[in-house]
Design a protein around this motif. Structure first.
Motif, PDB file in Angstrom:
ATOM      1  N   GLU A 474       0.833  -0.988  -0.196  1.00 34.92           N
ATOM      2  CA  GLU A 474      -0.108   0.095  -0.092  1.00 34.92           C
ATOM      3  C   GLU A 474       0.927   1.268  -0.046  1.00 34.92           C
ATOM      4  OE1 GLU A 474      -3.349   2.256   2.527  1.00 34.92           O
ATOM      5  OE2 GLU A 474      -2.652   0.191   3.262  1.00 34.92           O
ATOM      6  N   THR A 478       1.081   3.473  -3.258  1.00 37.46           N
ATOM      7  CA  THR A 478       0.484   5.020  -3.229  1.00 37.46           C
ATOM      8  C   THR A 478       1.619   5.945  -3.963  1.00 37.46           C
ATOM      9  OG1 THR A 478      -0.674   4.776  -0.938  1.00 37.46           O
ATOM     10  CG2 THR A 478       0.009   7.045  -1.650  1.00 37.46           C
ATOM     11  N   SER A 481       1.253   5.345  -7.883  1.00 38.05           N
ATOM     12  CA  SER A 481      -0.074   5.630  -8.482  1.00 38.05           C
ATOM     13  C   SER A 481       0.032   7.178  -8.258  1.00 38.05           C
ATOM     14  CB  SER A 481      -1.233   5.417  -7.623  1.00 38.05           C
ATOM     15  OG  SER A 481      -1.381   3.850  -7.665  1.00 38.05           O
TER      16      SER A 481
END
Length: 699
Positions: A474, A478, A481
């Motif tokens: 995650e 992050t 992205s």
């Protein structure tokens, strides 16, 4: 935002579809018809050339061979024996005249002897107008008789004209240097001891071009010969002209053109200009075919007119080879095709008109319901599932389509609970990503890997490991992205991501570099928090490379995956693995560092040749964005000085520079590696051919 595309009504679409279906279909049928007619006409041309080839072959073989067989019979006759002398001349002349009467293709028949004597009988039409005038030829059926005998200055030619009834004109006697023993038909027959056919040449008396055959006498001492003018062959090939402007030629095996068909007279309507140029070009084609030894069938452009040039070889006849050639205007070959094509095109246009009119009427019946269905599907495309009223229609297919759309709406609404709408919108905004297959484009690829993950996984419970991996993915995801990256897949503890797909990203290299720096920083922060809680942290290695790849949907029919295929991914994976060698965290290729040199601070780590390859690659380490250049200036100055000394083989100076870097950046992996290399070189000596390139011997 995607620009709004031009749209047209459903009825117009149906009309356009009908036109798109019928127009190519009609065109294809017209093209097939034209090709069929053209093929038939070309086969007709081939047939005419084949017939001409056989006619020439018959002229050169069957016709000449019959005469040669007669010559063989005469050569065995006692009256032509060399020992008979002049006493047998009357019988010889009688038989030669009889041979001319039976074989109209023979222009002259004669016999020459070893003592230089010649007995000759020939047709006056093969002579020049001056010679026919000298003989006073009135009756074209008369025969010119000649006798040559004597030696040296006393050598004489006696000639007269003999009418069909046997009457003779006055004899003419004149000196001559003609000697049959020097003529091609005599020399070649004596040399071969068999019947021969000469190459085309000009006859001694008439100066006409022709060929001669020679048959040696039985027992030797002389040769019986026959002349054939090529005018008969010229008349023959003219009758085989394929079209009015076609040109036919017969050439000898050495490439010389001996016979040509008559040209189209310019005053006649339909005659094409440039006859001389076409004949010259066809002669060049004949010479090329003779040199190559193969036939020719190709198209040539002369004076803006396209011609089909055909060259065929005639089977050998008595040791001589000939070729038959034709140049045919393609426009004349396709004349009939154009007429048929125009008629068929008119019929097709009428049929297409009726079909479009019928399609218009049919489209009006369904346009209203289709309009409602289009509006409903547009809302579904925008992931708006609030319209639950099905479209009503009396047309069965429209009802089935409405039911299918309702089922699709229900299925997508349920599916939306499992897939993020944001992700769906991202894919939908990239039109090229929706089709099966892929597109070729430049992409930047990132590979990550956790150092020592196998050892860590052995000390953790699977549930805890899964939880920590999810948190780790995650954090890194992050950063990826946020910088327009697309996570392709998770491979165990690794991440593969790429940029410039599915959405085009002109700044994809810089975004990937920024994502790597941010992900590395986020990973270090997460690892520090875990270590503060007494848990082992993750140290991540990154590899970046940019290059061409095919990106798109790959997989089986039942399931596909949006991914990339190309060597760029392998190179990024190798760079990630190189971090283990140099003790670095992020490594990128020269293809990544060069275009972003004005936006990031790069340290040129090494120039290498990977194991199993021969290609050199530069590898770089990103130290930060360009705003932090001043913070790294001193380190980079010492590092570059060390790299220069290292490449030049000054290893003691290189060690000093790399030591300065290690002092500025304690624990610097690349400095430690290069100091160890330089020390090893000082101990063992500089490698032969040293150029500063490091060849890795292990992956």
């Amino acid at each position: 935002m995607t620009a709004r595309r031009l749209s047209i009504p459903f009825s117009a679409t149906i009309l356009l579809l009908m036109a798109l279906v019928l127009a190519p279909l009609s065109s294809a049928l017209l093209w097939l018809g034209w090709r069929s007619v053209e093929s038939l006409e070309q086969r007709s041309a081939d047939s005419r050339v084949a017939e001409l080839e056989k006619a020439v072959e018959r002229f050169l073989t069957d016709g000449l061979r019959v005469v040669v067989y007669v010559g063989l019979t005469l050569a065995d006759s006692p009256s032509f024996a060399a020992g008979e002398g002049a006493a047998a001349d009357d019988e010889r002349r009688r038989q030669l005249v009889a041979l001319l009467g039976r074989h109209p293709t023979v222009a002259g028949a004669f016999v020459g002897y070893a003592d230089g004597r010649l007995v000759y009988a020939g047709r006056p039409e093969s002579f020049s107008p001056t010679e026919r005038s000298d003989f006073g030829v009135v009756d074209q059926d008369a025969i010119v008789m000649r006798v040559v005998d004597g030696e040296g200055p006393a050598r004489r030619e006696t000639s007269w004209l003999q009418a069909p009834d046997g009457t003779r004109s006055a004899e003419r006697v004149r000196p001559t240097n003609y000697d049959p023993r020097n003529r091609p038909w005599y020399v070649e027959a004596e040399k071969a001891h068999d019947a021969v056919l000469t190459a085309p040449y000009h006859f001694a008396w008439s100066k006409h071009a022709g060929i001669s055959s020679g048959v040696p006498l039985y027992g030797g001492g002389g040769v019986i010969g026959f002349d054939y003018t090529l005018e008969t062959l010229s008349q023959l090939i003219t009758t085989y002209k394929i079209t009015p402007n076609a040109i036919i030629m017969v050439g000898h095996g050495v490439g010389a053109v001996e016979v040509e068909s008559e040209g189209c007279v310019g005053a006649i309507p339909g005659c094409l200009p440039g006859d001389t140029e076409v004949r010259a070009a066809l002669k060049d084609v004949i010479r090329g075919a003779v040199v190559s030894g193969h036939g020719v069938d190709r198209r040539i452009l002369i004076g803006g007119q396209l011609y089909r040039a055909i060259v065929r070889r005639v089977p050998e006849a008595l040791g001589q080879r000939f070729v038959v050639a034709a140049a045919v205007p393609v426009a004349e070959l396709a004349a009939s095709s154009r007429v048929l094509l125009e008629r068929a095109a008119g019929t097709a246009a009428v049929a297409v008109g009726f079909a479009i009119l019928g399609a218009l009427l049919a489209s009006l019946l369904v346009s209203r319901s289709v309009g409602r269905i289009a509006a409903k599907t547009e809302r579904i495309r925008n992931l708006d599932f609030t319209d639950r009223v099905p479209v009503q229609s009396r047309i069965r297919e429209i009802v089935r389509l409405s039911d299918a759309i309702e089922r699709m709406r229900e299925g997508l609404e349920i599916f939306g609970r499992y897939v993020s709408k944001d992700l769906v919108h991202q894919i939908m905004r990239s039109p090229e990503s929706s089709g099966v297959g892929g597109t070729r484009r430049e992409v930047t690829v990132m590979f990550t890997d956790i150092e020592g993950f196998s050892r860590l996984s052995e000390t953790m419970e699977p549930e805890l490991l899964t939880s920590r991996l999810s948190r780790y993915f995650e954090v890194l995801g992050t950063a990826i992205s946020a910088n327009r990256g697309m996570i392709d897949k998770y491979i165990g503890d690794s991440i593969m991501a790429f940029w410039n797909a599915p959405e085009p990203d002109p700044d994809h290299i810089a975004n990937a570099c920024r994502a790597a720096l941010q992900a590395a920083a986020a990973g270090r922060a997460l690892s520090e928090r875990w270590q503060q809680r007494g848990r082992p942290g993750f140290r991540t290695r990154f590899g970046l490379h940019t290059g061409p790849a095919v990106v798109g949907n790959v997989g089986a029919r039942e399931r596909i995956n949006y991914t990339l295929v190309g060597a760029v991914a392998n190179q990024a994976s190798r760079l990630e693995g190189m971090n283990k060698v140099y003790g670095t965290e992020v490594l990128a290729s020269g293809e990544v560092a060069s275009p972003t040199a004005d936006r990031f601070v790069w340290r040129h780590i090494d120039r290498i040749v990977a194991v199993g390859t021969t290609e050199m690659h530069d590898i770089h380490e990103p130290l930060g964005e360009i705003a932090s250049a001043a913070d790294h200036a001193e380190l980079l100055a010492h590092w570059q000085a060390g790299r220069t000394a290292y490449a030049e083989g000054r290893f003691e100076a290189a060690i000093a520079c790399f030591g300065e870097v290690a002092a500025l950046r304690p624990g610097d992996g690349p400095s430690r590696v290069f100091i160890a290399r330089c020390a090893e070189f000082l101990r063992l000596g500089t490698p032969e051919g040293w150029n500063g390139v490091w060849h890795h011997d292990a992956k």
